[in-house]
Design an enzyme around this catalytic site. Sequence first.
Site: not given
Ligand code: EPU
Length: 420
Positions: A23, A121, A399
């Site tokens: 990540n 998401r 992945r």
């Molecule tokens: N969210 C919103 N609006 C947005 C973006 C996010 O409501 O515009 C919500 C999401 O639906 C979720 C929460 O905010 O409920 C947190 O989401 P975040 O954006 O922080 O997650 P992400 O960036 O999509 C990354 C990691 C995930 C990890 C999360 C939380 C990467 C590529 N992915 O996802 O990793 O679970 O942060 O720490 O960095 C994994 O590696 O298995 C994985 C899923």
Amino acid sequence: MDKFIIEKSGPLTGEVQVGGSKNACLPLMAAALLTDQPLVLENVPDLVDVRTMTQVLENLGVRVTREPGRILLDASRVLGYRAPYDLVRQMRASYYVLGPLIARNGRAEVSLPGGCAIGQRAIDLHLKGLSMLGADIAITRGYIYTRAGRLKGCRINLSGPFGSSVGATINVMLAAVLARGVTVIDAAAREPEIEDLAGMLSAMGAGIEGAGSGTIRIKGVDHLHGASYKVIPDRIETGTLAAAAAITGGDVLINGCRPEHLQAVLDVLAEAGARIETGPERIRITSQLPLRPFSLGTEPYPGFPTDLQAQFCALATQAEGTSRVTETIFENRFMHVPELIRLGARIQVIGNTVAIEGPVKLSSAPVMASDLRASAALVLAALVADGTSEINRIYHLDRGYDQLEVKLSRLGAKILRVSA
Ligand code: EPU
């Protein structure tokens, strides 16, 4: 399609080396789009997601050269502006190209990623941030269409209903570094991966302060230059290996990790009765079964990471008493529970909390991985399940884990990859 065949294994023992963080690596790769000079990343894990990001970038005209543990990205000629559905649906993080493409070329078309196995998401915070920086955004026929002149710095609050967003913070950072003036991100995510991105952008000539805190200040520059940068160790792989040591009553030294990125996780392992010793870039974990029951709730960093929740559900099956695990980041991240129950776990789901009774004697069964971290949970459970378990659909695991089965085998696990 590959699967794992796992036999009940005794206590895992020995030393293991952690790889680079998935990540952290994905946004660092996207950052290559910000400069016409080459970028070299070291400590790059060999993962399907890294290959998907490679394809996304190559599709945009970036020349990518891969060597073991290393990747060279040359975006001197970025001709494209589109990340198609075929790639984005394989990996949501493909949308990290949005911010840099708008900032450098003023145009991006990126497929909407859609939902996924762990939740809805949304990406509203990404779009809010980019539009506040001056991008025109339209969503039609499943695509995000954006156009912009030179972006302009501003103050952006990125708090959402589930706390800060890692992805939105990254996308806004990737755009704001080339904006005119100063951007301040409030309610920024504080994950180590954000700090790593700030570290590399600074090495490329960006002006960033406060990454790792809730407020990030970015002074935009006209140009960024190339850099060579080492990706941080993967804290989720580290936590998974620590859980593997704990669930088998093992004694494992994890090298090349950053214990300071895992404090909340180490606290839970200690609550479970494991002995933890940390040193520079290493964690030794020694455990005796049965474990003690524990309670945890997932939270944004520095809280307990959602990406280790499933693995700790597996761990709780070997703790004496009732453990409680609450998921607060994603609304649907208990897909591993029915599969753990197939292995004999006693788990009750009550809203966003699961109550896990232990210790139970798990017994082997064919199970199916539903997402990346759920796969890891099933691997852990299978290590202590009587008999021979079969874990299907491990392409999810590939992945985000680089040779997990090889690392576990070296610690004494009886795990075999079989190509069907
Ligand atoms: N969210 C919103 N609006 C947005 C973006 C996010 O409501 O515009 C919500 C999401 O639906 C979720 C929460 O905010 O409920 C947190 O989401 P975040 O954006 O922080 O997650 P992400 O960036 O999509 C990354 C990691 C995930 C990890 C999360 C939380 C990467 C590529 N992915 O996802 O990793 O679970 O942060 O720490 O960095 C994994 O590696 O298995 C994985 C899923």
